[in-house]
Design a protein around this motif. Structure first.
Motif, PDB file in Angstrom:
ATOM      1  N   ILE A  23       0.890  -1.156   0.000  1.00  0.00           N
ATOM      2  CA  ILE A  23       0.000   0.000   0.000  1.00  0.00           C
ATOM      3  C   ILE A  23       0.925   1.202   0.000  1.00  0.00           C
ATOM      4  N   VAL A  72      -4.370  -1.991  14.921  1.00  0.00           N
ATOM      5  CA  VAL A  72      -4.395  -2.331  13.495  1.00  0.00           C
ATOM      6  C   VAL A  72      -3.830  -3.742  13.315  1.00  0.00           C
ATOM      7  N   GLY A  73      -4.659  -4.667  12.825  1.00  0.00           N
ATOM      8  CA  GLY A  73      -4.228  -6.047  12.608  1.00  0.00           C
ATOM      9  C   GLY A  73      -4.779  -6.971  13.678  1.00  0.00           C
ATOM     10  N   GLY A  74      -5.469  -8.012  13.233  1.00  0.00           N
ATOM     11  CA  GLY A  74      -6.111  -8.941  14.184  1.00  0.00           C
ATOM     12  C   GLY A  74      -5.483 -10.311  14.192  1.00  0.00           C
ATOM     13  N   ILE A  76      -2.401 -12.657  16.319  1.00  0.00           N
ATOM     14  CA  ILE A  76      -2.304 -12.882  17.766  1.00  0.00           C
ATOM     15  C   ILE A  76      -1.851 -11.610  18.479  1.00  0.00           C
ATOM     16  N   ALA A  77      -1.051 -10.775  17.810  1.00  0.00           N
ATOM     17  CA  ALA A  77      -0.605  -9.526  18.442  1.00  0.00           C
ATOM     18  C   ALA A  77      -1.811  -8.603  18.681  1.00  0.00           C
ATOM     19  N   LEU A  93      -9.060  -3.311  13.989  1.00  0.00           N
ATOM     20  CA  LEU A  93      -9.339  -3.341  12.547  1.00  0.00           C
ATOM     21  C   LEU A  93      -8.518  -4.431  11.882  1.00  0.00           C
ATOM     22  N   GLU A  94      -9.181  -5.374  11.248  1.00  0.00           N
ATOM     23  CA  GLU A  94      -8.499  -6.495  10.591  1.00  0.00           C
ATOM     24  C   GLU A  94      -8.934  -6.552   9.136  1.00  0.00           C
ATOM     25  N   GLY A 100      -6.925 -13.846  13.325  1.00  0.00           N
ATOM     26  CA  GLY A 100      -5.979 -14.954  13.563  1.00  0.00           C
ATOM     27  C   GLY A 100      -4.647 -14.762  12.875  1.00  0.00           C
ATOM     28  N   GLY A 101      -4.649 -14.081  11.723  1.00  0.00           N
ATOM     29  CA  GLY A 101      -3.397 -13.860  10.992  1.00  0.00           C
ATOM     30  C   GLY A 101      -2.693 -15.174  10.704  1.00  0.00           C
ATOM     31  N   ASN A 102      -1.444 -15.248  11.081  1.00  0.00           N
ATOM     32  CA  ASN A 102      -0.664 -16.460  10.774  1.00  0.00           C
ATOM     33  C   ASN A 102      -0.866 -17.579  11.784  1.00  0.00           C
ATOM     34  N   GLY A 116      -0.531 -23.080  10.020  1.00  0.00           N
ATOM     35  CA  GLY A 116       0.776 -22.409  10.127  1.00  0.00           C
ATOM     36  C   GLY A 116       1.316 -22.651  11.510  1.00  0.00           C
ATOM     37  N   TYR A 119       3.599 -24.504  17.566  1.00  0.00           N
ATOM     38  CA  TYR A 119       3.561 -24.784  19.013  1.00  0.00           C
ATOM     39  C   TYR A 119       4.179 -23.657  19.845  1.00  0.00           C
ATOM     40  N   LEU A 477       7.904 -15.366  16.439  1.00  0.00           N
ATOM     41  CA  LEU A 477       7.319 -16.163  17.523  1.00  0.00           C
ATOM     42  C   LEU A 477       6.042 -15.523  18.043  1.00  0.00           C
ATOM     43  N   SER A 479       4.932 -15.907  20.968  1.00  0.00           N
ATOM     44  CA  SER A 479       5.196 -15.447  22.342  1.00  0.00           C
ATOM     45  C   SER A 479       5.705 -14.009  22.319  1.00  0.00           C
TER      46      SER A 479
HETATM   47  C1  LIG Z   1       4.164 -21.829   8.760  1.00  0.00           C
HETATM   48  C2  LIG Z   1       4.426 -21.092  10.031  1.00  0.00           C
HETATM   49  C3  LIG Z   1       4.774 -21.779  11.185  1.00  0.00           C
HETATM   50  C4  LIG Z   1       5.016 -21.087  12.371  1.00  0.00           C
HETATM   51  N1  LIG Z   1       5.304 -21.794  13.507  1.00  0.00           N
HETATM   52  C5  LIG Z   1       5.418 -21.144  14.689  1.00  0.00           C
HETATM   53  C6  LIG Z   1       5.584 -21.863  15.908  1.00  0.00           C
HETATM   54  O1  LIG Z   1       5.632 -23.089  15.920  1.00  0.00           O
HETATM   55  N2  LIG Z   1       5.689 -21.154  17.063  1.00  0.00           N
HETATM   56  C7  LIG Z   1       5.621 -19.783  17.094  1.00  0.00           C
HETATM   57  O2  LIG Z   1       5.691 -19.184  18.170  1.00  0.00           O
HETATM   58  N3  LIG Z   1       5.469 -19.081  15.939  1.00  0.00           N
HETATM   59  C8  LIG Z   1       5.365 -19.722  14.752  1.00  0.00           C
HETATM   60  N4  LIG Z   1       5.180 -19.018  13.595  1.00  0.00           N
HETATM   61  C9  LIG Z   1       5.194 -17.554  13.657  1.00  0.00           C
HETATM   62  C10 LIG Z   1       3.855 -17.004  14.166  1.00  0.00           C
HETATM   63  O3  LIG Z   1       2.820 -17.551  13.415  1.00  0.00           O
HETATM   64  C11 LIG Z   1       3.851 -15.497  14.028  1.00  0.00           C
HETATM   65  O4  LIG Z   1       4.958 -14.955  14.714  1.00  0.00           O
HETATM   66  C12 LIG Z   1       2.580 -14.871  14.619  1.00  0.00           C
HETATM   67  O5  LIG Z   1       1.430 -15.560  14.218  1.00  0.00           O
HETATM   68  C13 LIG Z   1       2.532 -13.418  14.194  1.00  0.00           C
HETATM   69  O6  LIG Z   1       1.426 -12.802  14.788  1.00  0.00           O
HETATM   70  P1  LIG Z   1       1.193 -11.245  14.613  1.00  0.00           P
HETATM   71  O7  LIG Z   1      -0.136 -10.943  15.159  1.00  0.00           O
HETATM   72  O8  LIG Z   1       2.386 -10.538  15.145  1.00  0.00           O
HETATM   73  O9  LIG Z   1       1.200 -11.001  13.037  1.00  0.00           O
HETATM   74  P2  LIG Z   1       0.256 -11.581  11.891  1.00  0.00           P
HETATM   75  O10 LIG Z   1      -0.169 -12.955  12.191  1.00  0.00           O
HETATM   76  O11 LIG Z   1       0.980 -11.303  10.615  1.00  0.00           O
HETATM   77  O12 LIG Z   1      -1.040 -10.666  11.993  1.00  0.00           O
HETATM   78  C14 LIG Z   1      -1.139  -9.430  11.335  1.00  0.00           C
HETATM   79  C15 LIG Z   1      -2.592  -9.204  10.996  1.00  0.00           C
HETATM   80  O13 LIG Z   1      -2.713  -7.916  10.419  1.00  0.00           O
HETATM   81  C16 LIG Z   1      -3.639  -7.987   9.349  1.00  0.00           C
HETATM   82  N5  LIG Z   1      -3.372  -6.844   8.460  1.00  0.00           N
HETATM   83  C17 LIG Z   1      -2.364  -6.690   7.570  1.00  0.00           C
HETATM   84  N6  LIG Z   1      -2.461  -5.513   6.941  1.00  0.00           N
HETATM   85  C18 LIG Z   1      -3.539  -4.894   7.440  1.00  0.00           C
HETATM   86  C19 LIG Z   1      -4.154  -3.644   7.187  1.00  0.00           C
HETATM   87  N7  LIG Z   1      -3.656  -2.795   6.269  1.00  0.00           N
HETATM   88  N8  LIG Z   1      -5.283  -3.331   7.888  1.00  0.00           N
HETATM   89  C20 LIG Z   1      -5.795  -4.185   8.813  1.00  0.00           C
HETATM   90  N9  LIG Z   1      -5.258  -5.395   9.078  1.00  0.00           N
HETATM   91  C21 LIG Z   1      -4.135  -5.735   8.411  1.00  0.00           C
HETATM   92  C22 LIG Z   1      -3.338  -9.331   8.715  1.00  0.00           C
HETATM   93  O14 LIG Z   1      -4.405  -9.764   7.898  1.00  0.00           O
HETATM   94  C23 LIG Z   1      -3.119 -10.186   9.957  1.00  0.00           C
HETATM   95  O15 LIG Z   1      -4.312 -10.765  10.430  1.00  0.00           O
HETATM   96  C24 LIG Z   1       4.944 -19.686  12.395  1.00  0.00           C
HETATM   97  C25 LIG Z   1       4.601 -18.984  11.226  1.00  0.00           C
HETATM   98  C26 LIG Z   1       4.333 -19.679  10.061  1.00  0.00           C
HETATM   99  C27 LIG Z   1       3.939 -18.919   8.837  1.00  0.00           C
END
Ligand SMILES: Cc1cc2nc3c(=O)[nH]c(=O)nc-3n(C[C@H](O)[C@H](O)[C@H](O)COP(=O)(O)OP(=O)(O)OC[C@H]3O[C@@H](n4cnc5c(N)ncnc54)[C@H](O)[C@@H]3O)c2cc1C
Length: 515
Positions: A23, A72-74, A76-77, A93-94, A100-102, A116, A119, A477, A479
């Motif tokens: 963007i 901003v972003g739904g 786990i963070a 806002l998601e 759930g994201g990743n 994804g 553990y 991670l 965590s």
């Molecule tokens: C295959 C795989 C295996 C993994 N295995 C592990 C594991 O075993 N243990 C572990 O601890 N971690 C693991 N991870 C890492 C872990 O999944 C991530 O660190 C964690 O899920 C990230 O969470 P987050 O909320 O920080 O970010 P994200 O999950 O990236 O969430 C960001 C959110 O923001 C939303 N978003 C993006 N842009 C916008 C926008 N412009 N407006 C509104 N919303 C927006 C996205 O849609 C998304 O929902 C793994 C990752 C992958 C891909």
């Protein structure tokens, strides 16, 4: 599997490849330049991303509402930030139709599996949050096996080193790598090790040693030995060799079980504050507030927030937040992300239940896990489907293959073909194959990312806190996402209450390292 049999297997392709669609702020009209035509918006995340990429001009309308804190972003963070903020005045806002994201779980006929994130580690911030919301994550209780040369080797890094089906000198080389690695003072030398590639520490051994880590690295932190930080590689190697894997804990669904539960906990109380299909396109910090503009239900809306928690990955954050110092923006853009499909193969009978996370060097996939592993021994549990999740991290140059459904299906077919060759008993047809593709889900733990780049990229602004797991580390991670969100919610509360110390808290949180 005969070709005719293969035709009966249903292939399902899902997942957002456009998640990382850039963007670019230059694509936005300034507040004064109202575009003549109404923006062409269909309220769908792909559409918005594509329009932005293709150069449509979008307005930033005046704020219609004041909110205390915008998240901003739904993933786990974002969800955990909302949880920690509780009854405070927040709006989440998601951009996707689901949260759930990743860390996202799915199900097949009531059987839960992960798409994804796999553990947690007993006692880490993800595990602690899970217990707080009523989820007890059972320990995996199984060291990592390796399946190679048609041989199953339990507990690779302990008893397995004598059983690896390689010539004696290769097995000895594995042992030497183990012994040499354990002598390195990894945490004391964090900065020095983080500045160099892990391959500096694997190249002197048999190629099979590097091959093993060239599977483990991409699966866990998105990068091969040549592209990994030696700090990240060696810290993980020491952890594995010294039995750190005994702390792994999870339920079916992987870490998606936590986001799923968070939504269950939050939605009954705060449904109207949790918007899905709401893509944020701009966050502009003024003197006393941040104006956040997003697409939702076909139109652009702006809210004015006292504080914003950016829980999106940095490559998106850098395009949404206006007025970033140029050094910080450059650091955000320096992040590299591994494209990462996960292929779930569903069998209608037990096929493989010998190990939880199984390493398979030299195949299309790096490893595969058994979805219901930690509940199999529950009294009365019956496994009527065996769901195996295959991890297939790609190189950055392969990202575009995820845009083509046929390429995704052919990747899944290669996963199946390689699986069938692993052991004779794997010559079984699944009933369905589900491919979950993601274009930019995991930041790569490249040299310098942890000790240098992330610190510049995640530096807090006056009213904007940069969360997301990619503000932490050493690898991606959940965590870390939770740890940062906990601090982010405290930061926002201080800011809203007009109390001192918000900036210091944010900076301190960022500076915490696993060293
Ligand atoms: C295959 C795989 C295996 C993994 N295995 C592990 C594991 O075993 N243990 C572990 O601890 N971690 C693991 N991870 C890492 C872990 O999944 C991530 O660190 C964690 O899920 C990230 O969470 P987050 O909320 O920080 O970010 P994200 O999950 O990236 O969430 C960001 C959110 O923001 C939303 N978003 C993006 N842009 C916008 C926008 N412009 N407006 C509104 N919303 C927006 C996205 O849609 C998304 O929902 C793994 C990752 C992958 C891909």
């Amino acid at each position: 599997m005969t070709p005719s049999r293969r035709e009966f297997i249903k292939f399902v392709v899902a997942g957002s490849v456009a998640a990382g669609c850039p963007i670019d702020e230059t694509l936005f009209a300034g507040p004064e330049s109202k575009s003549a035509a109404a923006p062409l918006v269909h309220g769908e995340h792909f559409e918005i991303c594509h329009q932005l990429r293709d150069g449509h001009q979008f307005d930033r309308p005046d704020a219609t509402r004041n909110v205390g804190i915008v998240i901003v972003g739904g993933g786990i963070a974002g969800l955990s930030a909302a949880y920690f903020l509780g009854a405070k005045d927040w709006l989440l806002l998601e951009k996707e139709p689901q949260f759930g994201g990743n860390a996202l779980q799915e199900e097949f006929e009531g059987k839960i599996y992960g798409t994804g994130s796999a553990y947690a580690s007993r006692g880490d911030q993800g595990d602690q949050l899970a217990s707080e919301i009523g989820l007890k994550l059972p320990v995996v209780n199984m060291p990592d096996p390796t399946i190679v040369n048609k041989t199953y080797v339990p507990d690779t890094w302990k008893t397995g080193l004598d059983q690896l089906p390689y010539p004696k000198e290769v097995r000895e080389s594995f042992k030497k790598f183990r012994d040499d690695t354990m002598k390195i003072k990894v945490r004391e030398k964090m900065a020095e090790l983080d500045a160099q590639p892990f391959s500096n520490f694997t190249a002197a051994y048999a190629p099979e040693v590097q091959q093993w880590w060239d599977g483990f690295g991409p699966s866990n932190w998105g990068a091969t030995t040549e592209e990994s930080s030696a700090f990240v590689g060696l810290a993980n190697a020491q952890d594995l060799i010294s039995g750190g894997d005994a702390k792994r804990a999870i339920l079916p669904g992987g870490l998606g079980c936590i986001t799923h539960k968070l939504v269950e906990v939050l939605q009954p109380k705060y449904k109207e504050r949790m918007l899905d299909n709401a893509a944020v396109v701009a966050a502009v910090q003024d003197k006393d507030a941040v104006r956040v503009t997003y697409f939702h239900e076909g139109k652009l809306t702006t809210v004015s927030a006292k504080a914003v928690l950016m829980c999106t990955p940095k490559h998106i954050t850098s395009r949404v937040v206006m007025g970033l110092p140029s050094e910080q923006k450059t650091a955000m853009r320096r992040y590299r992300y591994a494209p990462y499909p996960v292929v779930n193969v569903i069998f209608d009978k037990p096929v493989y239940n010998r190990g939880y996370d199984n390493w398979c060097p030299g195949n299309t996939f790096t490893d595969f896990i058994v979805a219901d592993w930690t509940i199999q021994k529950n009294p009365g549990y019956k496994q009527n489907h065996n769901i195996l999740s295959f991890y297939t991290p790609l190189r950055e140059l392969q990202r575009s293959t995820l845009l083509d459904e046929n390429d995704c299906k052919s990747l899944a077919a290669r996963v199946l073909a390689d699986f069938r060759k692993l052991l004779p008993e794997f010559n079984v047809d699944p009933i369905e194959v589900r491919i979950y593709r993601r274009g930019h889900p995991m930041f790569m733990a490249v040299p310098g990312q942890y000790t240098k780049n992330r610190l510049v990229a995640s530096h807090p602004m006056e009213r904007i806190f940069f969360g997301n797991s990619d503000s932490g580390g050493p690898e991606s991670l959940t965590s870390e996402a939770v740890r940062l969100s906990k601090a982010g919610s405290e930061w926002a509360e201080l800011l809203l209450a007009g109390k001192p110390g918000a900036k210091e808290l944010a900076e301190k949180t960022l500076a915490v390292t696993s060293g």
